[in-house]
Scaffold this motif. Structure first.
Motif, PDB file in Angstrom:
ATOM      1  N   ASP A 151      -3.629  -1.723  -2.004  1.00 41.62           N
ATOM      2  CA  ASP A 151      -5.113  -1.853  -2.140  1.00 41.62           C
ATOM      3  C   ASP A 151      -5.814  -1.271  -0.821  1.00 41.62           C
ATOM      4  N   ARG A 152      -7.116  -0.846  -1.153  1.00 42.76           N
ATOM      5  CA  ARG A 152      -7.738  -0.067   0.059  1.00 42.76           C
ATOM      6  C   ARG A 152      -7.732  -1.243   1.155  1.00 42.76           C
ATOM      7  N   SER A 153      -8.036  -2.395   0.807  1.00 41.97           N
ATOM      8  CA  SER A 153      -8.293  -3.436   1.951  1.00 41.97           C
ATOM      9  C   SER A 153      -6.902  -3.374   2.875  1.00 41.97           C
ATOM     10  N   SER A 207     -12.788  -2.654   4.932  1.00 36.74           N
ATOM     11  CA  SER A 207     -13.181  -2.169   3.247  1.00 36.74           C
ATOM     12  C   SER A 207     -14.307  -0.972   3.412  1.00 36.74           C
ATOM     13  N   TYR A 208     -14.479  -0.274   2.282  1.00 34.76           N
ATOM     14  CA  TYR A 208     -15.265   0.656   2.125  1.00 34.76           C
ATOM     15  C   TYR A 208     -16.510   0.048   2.328  1.00 34.76           C
TER      16      TYR A 208
END
Ligand code: FES
Ligand code: FES
Lengths: 787, 159
Positions: free
Chosen positions: A284-286, A709-710
């Motif tokens: 996942d991104r995170s 995160s983004y």
């Protein structure tokens, strides 16, 4: 002869990407595939008292759950590929980086358990039922604080959290003596903050064990499949290398972060045999924020001395470099041999000393990120020289021109020998800066700046950089601690019909090798580009390779291809001579055919290749076939350089910085595809500008990554950037057959200090004489600097 | 909990069961194997998953598959018609608007939506329209040019 080289040939690989047919690791589905989720530590520093997986294991759809206790003792963890020694000769501290933690977690995101299930959703749900009892301890995140007495220890057996200390250059006494003689000394303390590479494709890996052949396949988002295979087989899992295939399919950007061998690759490979199913893991991104190796994170104190004329007399730098909790694959090389060695820059500085202390902290690992060490070196030099110009009231461009090394081409004139262990290949530095000044309209800008009176502050910042690319001569890096060779290999297979398959050990994850390499091959062979196919990224198809990083693909990988092409042509000439009843020495090769000099007797490449495979009328003693492999080991690094200029406008009310223009003049040696080179520069600029104005991790005292995160980590978006103004000069590399130097990192190396210098210039010209505003230069920080 | 849905994707209607929690992006990638739509984040920030739902650009990670029940969805795989590339695809290739290609499908879906609403966008308008799409490779410079290229081509075609 050059039908393709030097032309902006449109990319051959684009078709699959623009039609949605690219195949990235997460796009691959294997029969009966299971999905893994890695449960990670929520704490930066804690002892695991107990783990209870029973409830999670009972959940429907869960295949298996493993913790550190399930991994055999013999599998110590992922290795480090570069050894740096302490000043006293002791080997650096190299604590193991386990695949899953057994007892102690050392950063938020440290892997604790792998949950394997029928779907990722089930694996995630099950992970929430795992019960872990932690004892939480104090953490340290700052590289300098980590070395101070009383700091919490990351590894009990690493005193002062010090991985190594190291120095390079002239003896400190000589540097101090020169500094003492200086008419002016500029001193600066600053941080080169930690940033996250953030390739848009999150890392992903699929392990698959094939019982029929007793063989593993690992698909992984990597920049170097063969290196991953070598590290995983020989140093982690102890699996024979010929029993493992590693495929790096389409990869959605790397920027360094996908060079390294990661724990997840070994986990899915190892457990795929145990559970008897292929296992896919995709971050996942995170999770990517917590575990993709980060970049930079230096704290530096530097001093530069000048004589009364503005000539640099000495440079002394002290740096603390953050390694994170564990050593990633190339981490020790970054602050040392990729940073200290670049502190000569473009200048004739006669005395230089650099002193580096690398420390462990309770943070994610730091390793090479686009530029790797060279951006940090450039930042150090270019910040301090711009500040010196302000302090001495000199023009920053003139101050640089005064200190540049004289031109040398590496052929007629020897390469320049630095005070910090390198010999530059070729360089001509004034033209890049002069061209940039011309593009900016420098004099007019200074007038506009002086006349500015609308509540805005205008500033201009320079950065003139050099980098060491084309990594790297194996014997040299071996002497400096590399545990691998850094050559490249290539195989050129000519099919009977004259079509050409090129197998390269370089790996393309955006660089456009399928086009650039084909341009080189097609031109050298005098054939159509459509008749050439470039194959990469699969250890079963490409015999060997070292992969792509350090702007090395064309300079090193391209040179290996050229060697193989030349072997093809040499053999072809023998066959052609036989067919033409001439001597090979009397033949010319052009436009895909051999001609007997001074006649119109000729034979085409395709006829020769066919003869090689149908050797009826054939030179005696010559082997059939047309297939050559080559290894190319460079004799030196390559040294691209350039001049970057930023123009910014600061809003006095808010401190907001607007980047109005960015000019980059780079010299990357000969250029095969100008369109692709420009694209590489653009991308690098955006990342370097991002570091200056937007990006930076924030760890709190307990070691939590606050902006993971983004939503929270600010990366440049389209409307944060201007269109770039780029140009180049060409100083060929004298020691590789294509004369190329490498373009992948240049933009990211030069741009960061240019932007920061522009902000500092604006502030000084507006009457705010501050030495530094920490990056990222947010409105709040710039506003504070004006108070 | 399974739900019966019917979604038309790239002109083809798919009927079947999905779990209530299945995101549209996962439905496209996992159920229909349309892997041109990518996943780059878990916070609806990157735009790699952008598709058209009933003609409008939507981040398919922000929508459940069941919410798209009865909708017309277009993905990157549906951009070209009868084997000829859409002008936006040509624009990206001509102007080198992609490097690794991972953000590209989402970028193109966002761009086609923009050009539908605004056939002559300025550079500023293009950059603003791309606000929800990250690219880490190109620095956006050539993406802007690619979209301008497509706009010109599309305007020529309709002129
Ligand atoms: S995956 Fe949908 S916005 Fe990032
Ligand atoms: S092309 Fe790689 S993220 Fe945009």
């Amino acid at each position: 002869m050059t039908k393709y080289i030097g032309k902006s040939v449109k990319r051959l690989e684009d078709k699959r990407f623009i039609t949605g047919q690219g195949k990235y690791t997460d796009d691959i589905k294997l029969v009966n595939m299971a999905h893994a989720y890695i449960l990670r530590s929520p704490y930066a520093h804690a002892t695991i008292n107990s783990i209870d997986t029973s409830e999670a294991k009972a959940m429907e759809g869960v295949v298996a759950i493993y913790t550190g206790a399930d991994i055999p003792e013999a599998i110590a963890g992922v290795p480090c590929g570069w050894q740096v020694n302490f000043k006293n000769g002791d080997i650096m501290k190299e604590p193991p980086h386990p695949l899953l933690v057994r007892k102690k977690v050392r950063h938020v995101g440290d892997g604790v358990a792998i949950v394997i299930a029928d779907s990722k959703a089930i694996a995630k749900d099950a992970s929430e039922l795992i019960d872990i009892d932690y004892d939480i301890h104090d953490a340290v995140t700052d590289p300098k604080a980590a070395a101070q007495a009383g700091a919490p220890l990351v590894h009990a057996d690493v005193p002062s959290n010090t991985c190594f200390d190291w120095e390079l250059g002239n003896p400190k006494e000589e540097v101090s003596a020169a500094m003492a003689s200086a008419a002016h000394v500029t001193e600066l303390e600053f941080a080169n903050q930690r940033v996250v590479p953030n390739a848009i494709e999150p890392r992903s890996a699929i392990g698959h064990y094939d019982t029929a052949h007793d063989r593993y396949t690992l698909y992984t988002s990597t920049q170097n499949p063969h290196l991953t295979r070598l590290l995983m087989c020989a140093f982690v899992l102890g699996i024979p290398e010929h029993k493992v295939r590693v495929v790096g399919p389409d990869v959605g950007g790397g920027f360094g972060s996908k060079i390294f061998h990661y724990t997840e690759e070994a986990l899915v490979t190892f457990f795929s045999k145990i559970v008897g199913r292929p296992i896919k893991w995709t971050a996942d991104r995170s999770e990517a924020f917590l575990t993709d190796a980060h970049g930079r994170d230096h704290v530096t104190h530097a001093k530069m001395g000048f004589d009364a004329d503005g000539k640099i007399v000495a440079l002394q730098a002290y740096t603390y470099a953050n390694m994170g909790a564990y050593l990633s694959t190339f981490a020790p090389a970054v602050p040392t041999y990729l940073h200290g060695t670049l502190l000569q820059g473009l200048y004739t500085t006669p005395k230089i000393n650099v002193d580096v202390t690398a420390t462990f902290t309770h943070t994610n690992a730091v390793d090479a990120y686009r530029g790797a060490g060279r951006p940090e070196a450039t930042y150090l030099l270019e910040r301090i020289i711009d500040l010196a110009a302000l302090e001495m009231d000199m023009d920053p461009a003139e101050l640089r021109l005064k200190n540049f090394i004289e031109p040398f081409d590496g052929v007629e004139q020897e390469g320049y020998v630095t005070q910090v262990a390198l010999q530059y290949d070729s360089g001509n530095y004034a033209p890049v800066l002069n061209r940039a000044l011309e593009m900016v309209g420098y004099e007019a800008f200074r007038k506009e700046q002086a006349a500015q009176s609308n509540g805005k502050l205008l500033g201009i910042g320079f950065s003139t950089y050099i980098e060491a690319c084309g990594i790297a001569p194996s014997a040299v890096v071996g002497a400096l601690g590399a545990r691998a060779g850094l050559f490249e290999s290539a195989q050129v297979t000519v099919q009977p019909t004259g079509k050409v398959s090129v197998y390269t050990g370089s790996h393309s994850h955006g660089q456009g090798h399928e086009t650039t390499f084909a341009q080189v091959v097609a031109d050298r062979m005098g054939i159509a580009i459509e008749d050439v196919e470039i194959i990469h990224g699969d250890s079963d198809r490409v015999a060997f390779g070292m992969g792509t990083y350090g702007s090395r693909s064309l300079a090193v990988g391209g040179s290996a291809i050229v060697k193989s092409v030349d072997k093809v042509l040499e053999k072809g000439a023998k066959i052609a001579a036989h067919l033409l009843e001439a001597s090979p020495d009397d033949l010319d090769y052009a436009d895909g055919k051999w001609t007997v000099r001074g006649t119109d007797k000729s034979v085409a490449f395709g006829d020769v290749s066919l003869t090689a495979y149908v050797p009826h009328n054939y030179p005696e003693g010559l082997e059939p076939g047309m297939d050559f492999s080559s290894f190319y080991d460079p004799t030196n690094f390559t040294y691209p350089f350039g001049a970057h200029v930023a123009i910014v406008e600061i809003d006095k009310e808010t401190g907001a910085v607007k980047l109005k223009r960015f000019i980059a003049v780079d010299d990357v040696g000969n250029v095969i595809n100008p369109m692709i080179v420009d694209g590489q520069i653009h991308g690098g600029l955006a990342q370097g500008i991002g570091q200056a104005l937007h990006e930076g991790t924030v760890y709190d005292e307990s070691g939590q990554l606050i902006n993971g995160s983004y939503m929270d980590y600010c990366m440049p978006r389209a409307d944060d950037l201007p269109s770039f103004e780029v140009d180049r000069t060409v100083t060929p590399c004298p020691h590789n057959p294509l004369g190329v130097k490498g373009a992948g990192e240049a933009g990211c190396i030069g741009s960061t200090p240019a932007v920061v210098n522009a902000v500092i210039d604006a502030l000084w010209k507006g009457g705010f004489k501050v030495k530094d505003v920490p990056m990222p230069m947010t409105p709040e920080r710039v506003w504070t600097a004006m108070q | 909990m399974a739900n019966n849905i019917s979604i038309t994707v790239n002109g083809k209607t798919h009927t079947g069961e999905v779990e209530a929690r299945t995101l549209l992006v996962d439905y496209l990638r996992e159920h229909l194997s349309l892997t041109g739509t990518h996943i780059g984040c878990d916070t609806s920030s990157c735009g790699a998953c952008t598709v058209h739902v009933d003609g409008k650009a939507v981040k398919s990670c922000t929508m459940l598959a069941v919410q798209a029940d009865g909708c017309e969805v277009t993905t990157v795989e549906g951009l070209s018609t009868n084997g000829s590339l859409h002008p936006i695809q040509e624009g990206f290739r001509e102007e080198h608007g992609l490097q690794c290609g991972f953000c590209t499908p989402g970028m193109m879906m966002t761009a086609t939506d923009l050009l539908k609403r605004n056939p002559n966008p300025t550079e500023h308008e293009i950059r603003e329209a791309l606000e929800g799409n990250f690219c880490r490779c190109t620095g956006y410079h050539n993406i802007v040019k690619s979209i301008q290229h497509a706009a010109n081509k599309m305007n020529e075609a309709t002129a």
